[in-house]
Design a protein around this motif. Sequence first.
Motif, PDB file in Angstrom:
ATOM      1  N   ALA A  89     -70.151 -76.932-103.026  1.00 13.71           N
ATOM      2  CA  ALA A  89     -69.131 -75.926-103.374  1.00 13.71           C
ATOM      3  C   ALA A  89     -68.642 -76.112-104.815  1.00 13.71           C
ATOM      4  O   ALA A  89     -68.487 -75.143-105.563  1.00 13.71           O
ATOM      5  N   GLU A  90     -68.402 -77.362-105.204  1.00 11.97           N
ATOM      6  CA  GLU A  90     -67.982 -77.664-106.586  1.00 11.97           C
ATOM      7  C   GLU A  90     -68.997 -77.150-107.614  1.00 11.97           C
ATOM      8  O   GLU A  90     -68.653 -76.514-108.607  1.00 11.97           O
ATOM      9  N   ILE A  91     -70.265 -77.478-107.347  1.00 15.12           N
ATOM     10  CA  ILE A  91     -71.336 -77.120-108.275  1.00 15.12           C
ATOM     11  C   ILE A  91     -71.447 -75.610-108.403  1.00 15.12           C
ATOM     12  O   ILE A  91     -71.490 -75.045-109.499  1.00 15.12           O
ATOM     13  N   GLU A  92     -71.460 -74.970-107.245  1.00 13.73           N
ATOM     14  CA  GLU A  92     -71.609 -73.526-107.163  1.00 13.73           C
ATOM     15  C   GLU A  92     -70.462 -72.820-107.890  1.00 13.73           C
ATOM     16  O   GLU A  92     -70.683 -71.921-108.697  1.00 13.73           O
ATOM     17  N   GLU A  93     -69.278 -73.279-107.586  1.00 14.77           N
ATOM     18  CA  GLU A  93     -68.083 -72.660-108.166  1.00 14.77           C
ATOM     19  C   GLU A  93     -68.098 -72.765-109.701  1.00 14.77           C
ATOM     20  O   GLU A  93     -67.903 -71.787-110.417  1.00 14.77           O
TER      21      GLU A  93
END
Lengths: 340, 340
Positions: free
Chosen positions: A271-275
Motif C-alpha cells: 500500500a505504501e509503495i502503491e500510494e
Amino acid sequence: MPQIAPLATTLPAFIDAQAPSALAVLVDNHTARHCYPLVKSLLPKHTLIKIPAGETNKNLGTCETIWGALTNANFDRHALVLNLGGGVIGDMGGFCAATYKRGIAFAQLPTTLLSQVDASVGGKLGIDFQGFKNHIGVFTQPNDVLIDTAFLGTLPPRELRSGFAEVIKHCLIADAAEWERLRRYDLEDLDWNTAVAHSVAIKQRVVEQDPTEKGLRKILNFGHTLGHAVETHFLERPKGRLLHGEAIAAGMIMEAFIAHQKGMIDAALLAEIEEYLFAVYGNVPLTEADLEPVLAHTLQDKKNRAGQVRMALIDGPGQCAYDVPVTKSEMRQALDYYRG
Amino acid sequence: MPQIAPLATTLPAFIDAQAPSALAVLVDNHTARHCYPLVKSLLPKHTLIKIPAGETNKNLGTCETIWGALTNANFDRHALVLNLGGGVIGDMGGFCAATYKRGIAFAQLPTTLLSQVDASVGGKLGIDFQGFKNHIGVFTQPNDVLIDTAFLGTLPPRELRSGFAEVIKHCLIADAAEWERLRRYDLEDLDWNTAVAHSVAIKQRVVEQDPTEKGLRKILNFGHTLGHAVETHFLERPKGRLLHGEAIAAGMIMEAFIAHQKGMIDAALLAEIEEYLFAVYGNVPLTEADLEPVLAHTLQDKKNRAGQVRMALIDGPGQCAYDVPVTKSEMRQALDYYRG
C-alpha cells in the motif's frame, strides 16, 4: 568509484591522467545546447560527435554514425570518448567505444538524474534491436564516471521525476530506513548531491559484487521486467511519450503486487509503495488490448531462463530476492491490479 | 586451453557440461555442405543459422541476420552458439554471441587451418567496417575451442597453404629451432596434428600473458601491418582473390626487410625467409598505383599510436619486438623491395 563533484574540478584532472592520443565528445542535440557549453572550456582539442536525441535513435544506424566519425578522425586505440548526456548517450557511446578497434577508453558524464543514479554506473552498455531494449551490448566498465549535479538544473521537471524512480528503487531494494525517509519527502525538497550520492553508492556496492549479473546484481532489475515490457510496448506504438522512470514506476507497482501475492511483502508495504508511486507518477494508461503485447515482451527479458520469466522481487522492506519464477497468469493479474 | 581431438570425443562432453538452455550452430554455405554433416549427429536439438561465406560478408548486415535469428528463436542468456567454420564465422559469430543480451556462451569449432592455428585462439572477435578489417569488435574468450584436424581434409590446397602462413609466423616470432625444421619441409609432408598443436601452444602462451594486447601479444602481428593493408586493398578493388595468409606472407617479407634495415635481423635470415615464402606463396602482384592506397591503409592499423605506425618486427631468429615505430618512407622501401 564515480566522482560526484563539479566537472571543473574532476574533468581536467581525469583527461590529464588518461593522456589520450585524441579526444571525442559525444552529445545529442539537447546536450549540445544545454550541457556542452558548460564543458567545452574545460577540454583540450577534441572532435564533437553529435547525434539525434531519443531512445528511438539508440540503434545500429546511430552506432554506424559514431564508429564512422571515430574512423574518419583516424582515432587509434589510445583515444578517449566522453559521453555527455543521458542514458542513451552513455549506453550507446560506451558501446561504440568498447567495440571500436576492440575497445578504447571512455568516461560517462551523465547529465540526467536517471543516468547519474543508474545508467552511468555499472558498465552495462548497449543499444536496442528489433524493438528490444539493450538487446545488443557488452559489460565494460568506463574509465571513469564524472557526475555533476549542476546539470540537473537543465532538466525538464518530468525528466527529473523519471530519474527519481531509480532513486526510489534503490531504497526499496536495499535501504528500508531511507525508504521511510524518502516517502515523506516531496521531490522538490530533495538535496540532489545527497540523494545522488546515496543512490550511486547502493548501485556501486551491488555491481562490484557481481559485475556481469550472474546473481546479486539482478536485484537492480526490480520493477524492470514488466516496466521494460511496458516501455518497449509504448516505444513500438507511440501514443504519448512514456519515460523510462514512468514505466519503471508502473513496473514496481505491478511487481510489488506479485511479491505480495507470493507472501514476500505485507499488505502495508504494498500500500505504501502503491500510494507513493501513483502520487508521484500517476497512472500509465493501459487498455485491454495492450496486455498481450506487454506480456509477450517479457519473454525477451534478459533475466529469463529457458522461456520462463524470472523476476527480482522485493522481499521485505529494503530487501530483494532474484531469479524468482513468475508465470504469465501472475503477470496478467498484476497488470489487472495496476489497471484497477 | 583448446582441445585438439576428434569432435566426436570433445563436443558432446562440452555441450553436456555447458547444459545450455538452447543451442545454435552458425555455418556458412561451405561449412553447411562440407562440415555440418560431420557434426550434426553429435548435436542435440539446435537452431541452424546459415550465412553466406566470405570476408565481404563479415559486416554489420550479417550480424543483424545472426542477432535476428537468435532473437526470433527466443534465445536467452543461457544459450550456446557453436561457430562452425573459418575465421569469418569464428570472429563474427563470436562477436554476435559476445554482444547478444550482453554476452552468451560460445565455442569455436574452427574448420580451416588458418582458424585452427590463429583466429579461434585468443578471444579476438569482430567484423569489418568501412573497409577496415576487424574494426569493430571485442576481446572475449570463447567458452571452449574444439579443434578437429579432420576438417583440414575438406579444404582446397590453396586454403590450406594460406593458413600455413600463420604456422610459419609462429615459428619466426617464437621458435627458432622449429623454423629451422619447418623451412626444410614441404607443406604436403607435414603432420597436421603436430603442426597445429605446436602453433596453438605458441599462440595460447602469448595470449595468456597479455589477453587484451597491451604489450607482448602484439608480436603475433608480425607481417600483419603491411599484410592487412595489402589484404584490405585487394578486398576493396577485387582483381583476383587474395587469401589472408597470402597477404600475410607478403607482409612478412616486407616487414622482415624493414627489420633487416633496422639491424634487427641479419641478411642471412632475411634471405631464408624471403626464399621460403616466395617459394610457397609466389608473388602478390602490386603495381605502382597500388602503393599509396596500401600505405594509407596502414594508418588505420590498431597498433598505431597518435598517427604513427608501430610494428611487430622479428628481432633475431625466433624472437620478436613490438611497438617499433616505422615511417612511411621505410614502408615504401619495403614495398619496393618486395616488388623488385
